[in-house]
Design a protein around this motif. Structure first.
Motif, PDB file in Angstrom:
ATOM      1  N   ALA A  11      64.374 -34.631 -41.594  1.00  0.00           N
ATOM      2  CA  ALA A  11      65.644 -35.547 -41.267  1.00  0.00           C
ATOM      3  C   ALA A  11      66.556 -35.875 -42.458  1.00  0.00           C
ATOM      4  O   ALA A  11      67.674 -35.814 -42.719  1.00  0.00           O
ATOM      5  CB  ALA A  11      65.387 -36.966 -40.530  1.00  0.00           C
ATOM      6  N   ALA A  15      70.000 -34.363 -43.650  1.00  0.00           N
ATOM      7  CA  ALA A  15      71.202 -35.199 -43.931  1.00  0.00           C
ATOM      8  C   ALA A  15      71.579 -34.735 -45.330  1.00  0.00           C
ATOM      9  O   ALA A  15      73.020 -34.897 -45.555  1.00  0.00           O
ATOM     10  CB  ALA A  15      70.545 -36.675 -44.065  1.00  0.00           C
ATOM     11  N   ARG A  16      71.025 -34.395 -46.185  1.00  0.00           N
ATOM     12  CA  ARG A  16      71.150 -34.017 -47.424  1.00  0.00           C
ATOM     13  C   ARG A  16      72.387 -32.630 -47.352  1.00  0.00           C
ATOM     14  O   ARG A  16      73.221 -32.532 -48.075  1.00  0.00           O
ATOM     15  CB  ARG A  16      70.316 -33.578 -48.531  1.00  0.00           C
ATOM     16  CG  ARG A  16      70.525 -33.419 -49.890  1.00  0.00           C
ATOM     17  CD  ARG A  16      69.456 -33.065 -50.879  1.00  0.00           C
ATOM     18  NE  ARG A  16      68.716 -31.581 -50.534  1.00  0.00           N
ATOM     19  CZ  ARG A  16      69.162 -30.260 -50.646  1.00  0.00           C
ATOM     20  NH1 ARG A  16      70.253 -30.231 -51.218  1.00  0.00           N
ATOM     21  NH2 ARG A  16      68.436 -29.481 -50.267  1.00  0.00           N
ATOM     22  N   GLU A  18      73.975 -31.698 -44.873  1.00  0.00           N
ATOM     23  CA  GLU A  18      75.127 -32.351 -44.231  1.00  0.00           C
ATOM     24  C   GLU A  18      75.913 -32.755 -45.129  1.00  0.00           C
ATOM     25  O   GLU A  18      77.364 -32.612 -45.164  1.00  0.00           O
ATOM     26  CB  GLU A  18      74.813 -33.176 -42.833  1.00  0.00           C
ATOM     27  CG  GLU A  18      74.260 -32.564 -41.875  1.00  0.00           C
ATOM     28  CD  GLU A  18      73.946 -33.370 -40.600  1.00  0.00           C
ATOM     29  OE1 GLU A  18      73.890 -34.669 -40.774  1.00  0.00           O
ATOM     30  OE2 GLU A  18      73.791 -32.986 -39.470  1.00  0.00           O
ATOM     31  N   ALA A  19      75.802 -33.629 -45.716  1.00  0.00           N
ATOM     32  CA  ALA A  19      76.201 -34.212 -47.075  1.00  0.00           C
ATOM     33  C   ALA A  19      76.926 -33.407 -47.957  1.00  0.00           C
ATOM     34  O   ALA A  19      78.268 -33.319 -48.240  1.00  0.00           O
ATOM     35  CB  ALA A  19      75.627 -35.249 -47.853  1.00  0.00           C
ATOM     36  N   ALA A 101      72.552 -41.602 -49.836  1.00  0.00           N
ATOM     37  CA  ALA A 101      73.270 -41.754 -48.627  1.00  0.00           C
ATOM     38  C   ALA A 101      74.639 -41.778 -48.984  1.00  0.00           C
ATOM     39  O   ALA A 101      75.574 -41.465 -47.984  1.00  0.00           O
ATOM     40  CB  ALA A 101      72.850 -42.521 -47.473  1.00  0.00           C
TER      41      ALA A 101
END
Length: 165
Positions: A11, A15-16, A18-19, A101
């Protein structure tokens, strides 16, 4: 060797990624705003206040509002209702590091071409962006944008050159 797809931090890895994709889209919005001569979209790419901006000969600013004024003064010039500064920004070779994040940094190589119909010149140049990004109101924004030009060549536009707009 890469990590297996079922490692516990899947996950976080997603997320990384997607960023990184959101930051790439942000930089592309910025470049399109430059070429489309859209100061509102240009401004929207930066944090609401306190951005560190250094564009060399164009100036150094501690907030994006200053560079927006320079952008308007240069890019929005018109003669007989037509733009006289025609720009083309292409950023490539993104090297983006997501720190957490809400914070990331990145480097980009810029290929830039400008046709200046006031001076009848064409300039081609290249350089590097050194950026920092933060999440503000749920979206990635540019908090630092420093540009270092490597080189430029400016040549006259001859009478035999046709420019269609």
């Amino acid at each position: 060797m890469g990590r297996p797809a079922d490692t516990p931090d899947l996950a976080g890895r997603i997320a990384r990624l997607e960023a990184i994709e959101e930051i790439k889209a942000l930089k592309h919005r910025y470049l399109r705003a430059c070429d489309a001569k859209d100061p509102e979209a240009f401004r929207a790419c930066f944090v609401s206040s306190g951005a560190s901006i250094d564009y060399g000969a164009l100036g150094t600013f501690d907030d994006a509002d200053g560079i927006v004024e320079v952008f308007k003064r240069i890019a929005l010039q018109k003669v007989d209702g037509k733009n006289v500064i025609l720009d083309m920004h292409h950023a490539m070779h993104p090297d983006i590091t997501v720190h957490d994040a809400n914070r990331a940094s990145g480097r980009w190589t810029l290929k830039f071409r400008q046709v200046n119909l006031l001076n009848d010149t064409e300039t081609v140049s290249t350089g590097e962006y050194d950026d920092e990004y933060v999440v503000e109101d749920g979206r990635w924004k540019i908090s630092k944008c420093h540009f270092h030009r490597y080189w430029a060549i400016t040549r006259p536009i001859g009478e035999d050159c046709r420019i269609d707009r």
